[in-house]
Design an enzyme around this catalytic site. Sequence first.
Site, short mmCIF file in Angstrom:
data_model
loop_
_atom_site.label_atom_id
_atom_site.label_comp_id
_atom_site.label_asym_id
_atom_site.label_seq_id
_atom_site.Cartn_x
_atom_site.Cartn_y
_atom_site.Cartn_z
N CYS A 17 46.70 42.78 48.48
CA CYS A 17 47.77 42.59 47.79
C CYS A 17 48.32 43.97 47.41
O CYS A 17 47.75 45.04 47.61
CB CYS A 17 47.48 41.79 46.58
N HIS A 46 37.23 45.22 44.24
CA HIS A 46 35.59 44.60 44.30
C HIS A 46 35.52 44.52 46.03
O HIS A 46 35.39 43.40 46.36
CB HIS A 46 35.67 43.36 43.50
N CYS A 101 46.69 47.67 38.19
CA CYS A 101 47.77 46.77 38.88
C CYS A 101 48.78 46.62 37.80
O CYS A 101 48.57 46.19 36.67
CB CYS A 101 47.27 45.49 39.30
N GLU A 131 38.76 42.71 34.34
CA GLU A 131 39.98 42.48 33.70
C GLU A 131 40.03 41.84 32.41
O GLU A 131 40.98 42.05 31.66
CB GLU A 131 40.73 41.63 34.66
N SER A 228 34.30 39.36 43.39
CA SER A 228 35.51 39.50 43.68
C SER A 228 35.97 38.04 43.14
O SER A 228 35.85 36.92 43.82
CB SER A 228 36.16 39.45 45.04
N SER A 229 36.81 37.85 41.99
CA SER A 229 37.05 36.87 41.48
C SER A 229 38.15 35.85 42.21
O SER A 229 37.81 34.76 42.65
CB SER A 229 37.52 37.13 39.95
N SER A 273 41.09 41.89 48.00
CA SER A 273 40.51 43.05 48.08
C SER A 273 39.63 43.29 49.26
O SER A 273 39.15 44.35 49.45
CB SER A 273 39.41 43.32 46.92
O1 0O3 Z 1 39.69 40.47 39.69
P1 0O3 Z 1 39.07 40.41 41.02
O2 0O3 Z 1 37.62 40.19 40.82
O3 0O3 Z 1 39.48 39.14 41.76
O4 0O3 Z 1 39.29 41.73 41.55
P2 0O3 Z 1 39.34 42.44 43.23
O5 0O3 Z 1 38.43 41.42 44.27
O6 0O3 Z 1 39.04 43.58 43.12
O7 0O3 Z 1 40.87 42.14 43.65
C1 0O3 Z 1 42.00 42.69 43.13
C2 0O3 Z 1 42.42 41.96 41.89
C3 0O3 Z 1 42.64 42.94 40.72
C4 0O3 Z 1 42.38 44.08 40.89
C5 0O3 Z 1 42.85 42.39 39.42
O8 0O3 Z 1 43.96 41.52 39.63
FE1 SF4 Z 2 47.48 40.30 41.71
FE2 SF4 Z 2 45.51 41.91 41.11
FE3 SF4 Z 2 46.51 41.94 43.38
FE4 SF4 Z 2 47.62 42.82 41.21
S1 SF4 Z 2 45.83 43.57 41.82
S2 SF4 Z 2 48.86 41.99 42.98
S3 SF4 Z 2 47.48 41.35 39.89
S4 SF4 Z 2 45.21 40.13 42.62
#
Ligand code: 0O3
Ligand code: SF4
Length: 316
Positions: A17, A46, A101, A131, A228-229, A273
């Site tokens: 993303c 993650h 982010c 987060e 990774s959520s 991620s």
């Molecule tokens: O928050 P999440 O465990 O999904 O994190 P990841 O896998 O690193 O993905 C990016 C999402 C993020 C940084 C927070 O929205």
């Molecule tokens: Fe969405 Fe998290 Fe990616 Fe930002 S880092 S765009 S909040 S999934």
Amino acid sequence: MTKPPLTLHLAAPRGFCAGVDRAIKIVEMALEKWGAPVYVRHEIVHNRYVVDGLREKGAVFVEELDECPPDRPVIFSAHGVPKSVPQAAKAREMVYVDATCPLVSKVHIEAARHHENGLQMVMIGHAGHPETVGTMGQLPEGEVLLVETSEDVARLAPRDPERLAFITQTTLSVDDTADIVAALKARFPAIVGPHKEDICYATTNRQEAVKAMAPDCDAILVVGAPNSSNSKRLVEVGARAGCAYAQLVQRAADIDWRALEGVRSVGITAGASAPEVLIAEVIDAFRARYEVTEVPVVTAEETVEFKVPRVLREPA
Ligand code: 0O3
Ligand code: SF4
């Protein structure tokens, strides 16, 4: 030997993303600007492959700020940090870059605004997730009450049920969160919050694509990490949308080929991620074993991009 036929449904959007892309760029640009080592508080995103790649370039990953020397730059991960972290970095006169982010920062700002208006917050999120820890840490202790399920809503004991607001983690299940928001509104009709929740465009789009392909898939593989959520939510969404076998894999080596025996159609997606190279590796592993027909499942186009902080755009 002839290979058996297989239809591969390829979800789009999938993988990186805009927030992840930006966070990784921040570490790379910081290494270019300041040289190694650059410290990173928590996995920048993650994913072990991403983290290992940056470590090879000179990034040093730590969990807490006090593990960093004061004379090297430190980057805060994409998931966000409690307010106390930049405060401590300032107090130690450290150079720091916040890779949170912008869509997570937006939730931090929302929380601060509600707090200024005298509202107590309810956060929908996963306990202990960075987060959630970071967002709750924007406000003083006791100002943010955490709920993970609709059952938790029944147990809430707010200071004043008339003066409440809610915020959410950005990577939750859209459907589960709608249920929790409904439970909150039923118990606290005066609660204020975003139009729906704070789940970001990337999380929403990846879940939509999985839902669209699930009924046509005998199996779904989600490329992503166990911590990774958003990736784990994709597995749940796939299973709930009617796919009998939905599994998280970090890379091709994790694929359980015996569990896939007899399947005719497989869906592939990836968390926000998970880098494209690992997705390609998984697709290639299927091409090696099957006569593959690829079917793109496109449910949205993404054009979001975020700039890196100014300090990294300025010449050294
Ligand atoms: O928050 P999440 O465990 O999904 O994190 P990841 O896998 O690193 O993905 C990016 C999402 C993020 C940084 C927070 O929205
Ligand atoms: Fe969405 Fe998290 Fe990616 Fe930002 S880092 S765009 S909040 S999934």
